[in-house]
Design a protein around this motif. Structure first.
Motif, PDB file in Angstrom:
ATOM      1  N   THR A 106       0.791  -1.232   0.000  1.00  9.20           N
ATOM      2  CA  THR A 106       0.000   0.000   0.000  1.00  9.20           C
ATOM      3  C   THR A 106       0.824   1.284   0.000  1.00  9.20           C
ATOM      4  N   LYS A 107       1.972   1.285   0.652  1.00 12.31           N
ATOM      5  CA  LYS A 107       2.787   2.495   0.843  1.00 12.31           C
ATOM      6  C   LYS A 107       1.958   3.647   1.408  1.00 12.31           C
TER       7      LYS A 107
ATOM      8  N   LEU B 137      -7.009   1.087  -4.029  1.00  8.61           N
ATOM      9  CA  LEU B 137      -5.601   1.439  -4.130  1.00  8.61           C
ATOM     10  C   LEU B 137      -5.253   1.610  -5.596  1.00  8.61           C
TER      11      LEU B 137
ATOM     12  N   ASN C 279      -1.063   4.528   0.577  1.00 10.19           N
ATOM     13  CA  ASN C 279      -1.906   5.178  -0.429  1.00 10.19           C
ATOM     14  C   ASN C 279      -3.312   4.588  -0.547  1.00 10.19           C
TER      15      ASN C 279
ATOM     16  N   LYS D 157      -2.245   2.023  -8.392  1.00 10.09           N
ATOM     17  CA  LYS D 157      -0.825   1.739  -8.616  1.00 10.09           C
ATOM     18  C   LYS D 157      -0.480   2.146 -10.050  1.00 10.09           C
TER      19      LYS D 157
END
Length: 80
Positions: A13-14, A27, A16, A29
């Protein structure tokens, strides 16, 4: 000419991820990515971080060189 894509077997996820409602998240990407759908997979904050949750991806969308996944969190193993 082929379309470049990645095959991912976990969700990174970082930070985000966006909560939609309850335990459902989306999410975005960069690039085109393929994920397994309707089976439990790991969720991590970064690729190197500890296993922190289990989720089931419900939907994968490809658009404008982005992948958007919608997933349901099944179990939380860490709050950080």
């Amino acid at each position: 000419m082929g379309m470049p894509f990645e095959l991912n077997t976990l969700i990174v996820t970082k930070g985000n991820e966006v909560r939609q409602q309850g335990n459902q998240f989306t999410l975005k990407k960069d690039g085109y990515r393929l994920y397994p759908i309707d089976i439990p997979i790991e969720v991590r904050h970064t690729i190197e971080s500890d296993y922190r949750a289990t989720a089931k991806i419900q939907k994968v969308e490809w658009e404008n060189n982005q992948t958007i996944i919608t997933y349901q969190l099944l179990a939380l193993h860490s709050s950080n």
